[in-house]
Design a protein around this motif. Sequence first.
Motif, PDB file in Angstrom:
ATOM      1  N   PHE A 151      43.037  50.159  41.781  1.00  0.00           N
ATOM      2  CA  PHE A 151      43.412  49.530  40.515  1.00  0.00           C
ATOM      3  C   PHE A 151      43.197  48.016  40.587  1.00  0.00           C
ATOM      4  CE2 PHE A 151      46.301  52.415  37.774  1.00  0.00           C
ATOM      5  CZ  PHE A 151      45.442  53.480  37.966  1.00  0.00           C
ATOM      6  N   ASP A 152      43.524  47.418  41.737  1.00  0.00           N
ATOM      7  CA  ASP A 152      43.338  45.974  41.847  1.00  0.00           C
ATOM      8  C   ASP A 152      41.852  45.633  41.931  1.00  0.00           C
ATOM      9  OD1 ASP A 152      44.764  43.451  41.943  1.00  0.00           O
ATOM     10  OD2 ASP A 152      43.937  43.211  43.960  1.00  0.00           O
ATOM     11  N   ARG A 153      41.057  46.512  42.540  1.00  0.00           N
ATOM     12  CA  ARG A 153      39.608  46.281  42.565  1.00  0.00           C
ATOM     13  C   ARG A 153      39.039  46.354  41.151  1.00  0.00           C
ATOM     14  NH1 ARG A 153      34.834  49.202  46.141  1.00  0.00           N
ATOM     15  NH2 ARG A 153      35.912  51.142  45.589  1.00  0.00           N
ATOM     16  N   LEU A 154      39.550  47.298  40.354  1.00  0.00           N
ATOM     17  CA  LEU A 154      39.142  47.374  38.954  1.00  0.00           C
ATOM     18  C   LEU A 154      39.543  46.102  38.212  1.00  0.00           C
ATOM     19  CD1 LEU A 154      38.148  48.923  36.410  1.00  0.00           C
ATOM     20  CD2 LEU A 154      40.449  49.937  36.275  1.00  0.00           C
ATOM     21  N   ARG A 155      40.741  45.600  38.485  1.00  0.00           N
ATOM     22  CA  ARG A 155      41.204  44.366  37.838  1.00  0.00           C
ATOM     23  C   ARG A 155      40.271  43.196  38.152  1.00  0.00           C
ATOM     24  NH1 ARG A 155      43.552  39.875  39.280  1.00  0.00           N
ATOM     25  NH2 ARG A 155      43.703  40.570  41.454  1.00  0.00           N
ATOM     26  N   LEU A 156      39.874  43.062  39.404  1.00  0.00           N
ATOM     27  CA  LEU A 156      38.973  41.976  39.792  1.00  0.00           C
ATOM     28  C   LEU A 156      37.620  42.105  39.091  1.00  0.00           C
ATOM     29  CD1 LEU A 156      39.690  41.757  43.631  1.00  0.00           C
ATOM     30  CD2 LEU A 156      40.359  40.108  41.875  1.00  0.00           C
ATOM     31  N   TRP A 157      37.176  43.333  38.915  1.00  0.00           N
ATOM     32  CA  TRP A 157      35.899  43.563  38.237  1.00  0.00           C
ATOM     33  C   TRP A 157      35.979  43.113  36.779  1.00  0.00           C
ATOM     34  CZ3 TRP A 157      33.446  49.048  37.276  1.00  0.00           C
ATOM     35  CH2 TRP A 157      32.096  48.899  36.939  1.00  0.00           C
ATOM     36  N   LEU A 158      37.075  43.455  36.120  1.00  0.00           N
ATOM     37  CA  LEU A 158      37.224  43.137  34.706  1.00  0.00           C
ATOM     38  C   LEU A 158      37.595  41.675  34.474  1.00  0.00           C
ATOM     39  CD1 LEU A 158      39.057  46.394  33.675  1.00  0.00           C
ATOM     40  CD2 LEU A 158      36.971  45.558  32.571  1.00  0.00           C
ATOM     41  N   GLU A 159      38.498  41.141  35.254  1.00  0.00           N
ATOM     42  CA  GLU A 159      38.993  39.792  35.019  1.00  0.00           C
ATOM     43  C   GLU A 159      38.066  38.701  35.557  1.00  0.00           C
ATOM     44  OE1 GLU A 159      43.850  40.591  35.036  1.00  0.00           O
ATOM     45  OE2 GLU A 159      42.928  39.274  36.527  1.00  0.00           O
ATOM     46  N   ARG A 160      37.468  38.951  36.726  1.00  0.00           N
ATOM     47  CA  ARG A 160      36.722  37.890  37.396  1.00  0.00           C
ATOM     48  C   ARG A 160      35.247  38.211  37.594  1.00  0.00           C
ATOM     49  NH1 ARG A 160      39.928  35.648  42.460  1.00  0.00           N
ATOM     50  NH2 ARG A 160      38.126  34.259  42.288  1.00  0.00           N
ATOM     51  N   GLY A 161      34.831  39.404  37.169  1.00  0.00           N
ATOM     52  CA  GLY A 161      33.431  39.760  37.308  1.00  0.00           C
ATOM     53  C   GLY A 161      33.002  40.044  38.733  1.00  0.00           C
ATOM     54  N   ILE A 162      33.955  40.328  39.627  1.00  0.00           N
ATOM     55  CA  ILE A 162      33.629  40.654  41.015  1.00  0.00           C
ATOM     56  C   ILE A 162      33.284  42.138  41.079  1.00  0.00           C
ATOM     57  CG2 ILE A 162      34.472  40.741  43.387  1.00  0.00           C
ATOM     58  CD1 ILE A 162      36.361  38.451  42.708  1.00  0.00           C
ATOM     59  N   ALA A 163      32.028  42.447  41.345  1.00  0.00           N
ATOM     60  CA  ALA A 163      31.580  43.842  41.389  1.00  0.00           C
ATOM     61  C   ALA A 163      32.373  44.616  42.443  1.00  0.00           C
ATOM     62  CB  ALA A 163      30.092  43.907  41.703  1.00  0.00           C
ATOM     63  N   PRO A 164      32.651  45.894  42.197  1.00  0.00           N
ATOM     64  CA  PRO A 164      33.420  46.682  43.168  1.00  0.00           C
ATOM     65  C   PRO A 164      32.836  46.665  44.575  1.00  0.00           C
ATOM     66  CG  PRO A 164      33.230  47.859  41.093  1.00  0.00           C
ATOM     67  CD  PRO A 164      32.352  46.656  40.976  1.00  0.00           C
ATOM     68  N   GLU A 165      31.509  46.674  44.675  1.00  0.00           N
ATOM     69  CA  GLU A 165      30.874  46.650  45.987  1.00  0.00           C
ATOM     70  C   GLU A 165      31.157  45.323  46.703  1.00  0.00           C
ATOM     71  OE1 GLU A 165      29.103  49.431  43.202  1.00  0.00           O
ATOM     72  OE2 GLU A 165      29.343  47.243  43.093  1.00  0.00           O
ATOM     73  N   ARG A 166      31.129  44.224  45.954  1.00  0.00           N
ATOM     74  CA  ARG A 166      31.439  42.920  46.533  1.00  0.00           C
ATOM     75  C   ARG A 166      32.906  42.827  46.918  1.00  0.00           C
ATOM     76  NH1 ARG A 166      29.368  38.740  49.359  1.00  0.00           N
ATOM     77  NH2 ARG A 166      31.027  37.173  49.423  1.00  0.00           N
ATOM     78  N   ALA A 167      33.778  43.398  46.086  1.00  0.00           N
ATOM     79  CA  ALA A 167      35.211  43.380  46.389  1.00  0.00           C
ATOM     80  C   ALA A 167      35.500  44.124  47.688  1.00  0.00           C
ATOM     81  CB  ALA A 167      35.997  43.999  45.234  1.00  0.00           C
ATOM     82  N   LEU A 168      34.811  45.240  47.912  1.00  0.00           N
ATOM     83  CA  LEU A 168      34.983  45.990  49.160  1.00  0.00           C
ATOM     84  C   LEU A 168      34.523  45.148  50.346  1.00  0.00           C
ATOM     85  CD1 LEU A 168      35.597  48.569  50.747  1.00  0.00           C
ATOM     86  CD2 LEU A 168      33.279  49.364  50.204  1.00  0.00           C
ATOM     87  N   LEU A 169      33.397  44.450  50.198  1.00  0.00           N
ATOM     88  CA  LEU A 169      32.898  43.592  51.271  1.00  0.00           C
ATOM     89  C   LEU A 169      33.885  42.459  51.555  1.00  0.00           C
ATOM     90  CD1 LEU A 169      30.621  42.873  53.222  1.00  0.00           C
ATOM     91  CD2 LEU A 169      29.539  41.572  51.367  1.00  0.00           C
TER      92      LEU A 169
END
Length: 256
Positions: A151-169
């Motif tokens: 859910f927090d990875r989804l939040r980062l994708w929507l709020e800050r444009g951080i792609a899920p793959e980048r968030a995992l990295l």
Amino acid sequence: MVSKESKALYIEARIRADLDELWARTQDPARHRRWDLRFTEIEYLPRAEDEPQRFRYATRVLPFLTVAGTGVSAGEKERPDGTRTSALRFHSPHPLSLIAEGSGYWRYVPDGDGVRFLTGYDYRPRWGAFGAFADRVLFRPLMGWATAWSFDRLRLWLERGIAPERALLNWLTELVVRALVLTVCCTGLGLGPLVGLLGPLAPAVAFLCPLLLLVAISLALLMAPLSGTPAARRCLRTPPARVRAPRLLRTLENWS
């Protein structure tokens, strides 16, 4: 369907995003599997026009082992109170899947400049008493963490444009850095006998080094994750009040 003794999971995140965009990134299987750590594959199956949506899901447990299952879902995109709801029932016939069957829902609640995105779900473990014990001690806490982290990875994708793959990295990088700091610091604490070789500086070094190493260890263990790193701790894990499953879930009973 699920055990009355089990403790249902609840996760809630507040996401500053457009409701339609949040709905799209959670209802489209191709985008859903990008941010949800629990699934490797999600795909819709063919259906008749008057039937709920059937789907197949799979999770790669090991490089050579994938556990799959199927389910049925339905959504309410327009409700009188402005909220949206999605419900599902699922099961896995795979003998190595701890989850035999379960059900759950997503709720989308507009809240000021954002959306309260929350889920509640429960399932019945297989493997008898051993499965119930393993679920209570290990698997259910792990599922709760994975849901909140996703859910927090989804939040980062929507709020800050951080792609899920980048968030995992970002998460893996921070994890490695913390592990290296702990390794170096713990090794340094074991070199105390060598301080005496420093001569006149030995007393000062003997006092300062352990203190600095303990500070570094504390930071590595307790420091909050960086803002671009997904973290389960940012999500609410306990419902604010008594929570009831949506009526929509009951309409799926004859289709599961």
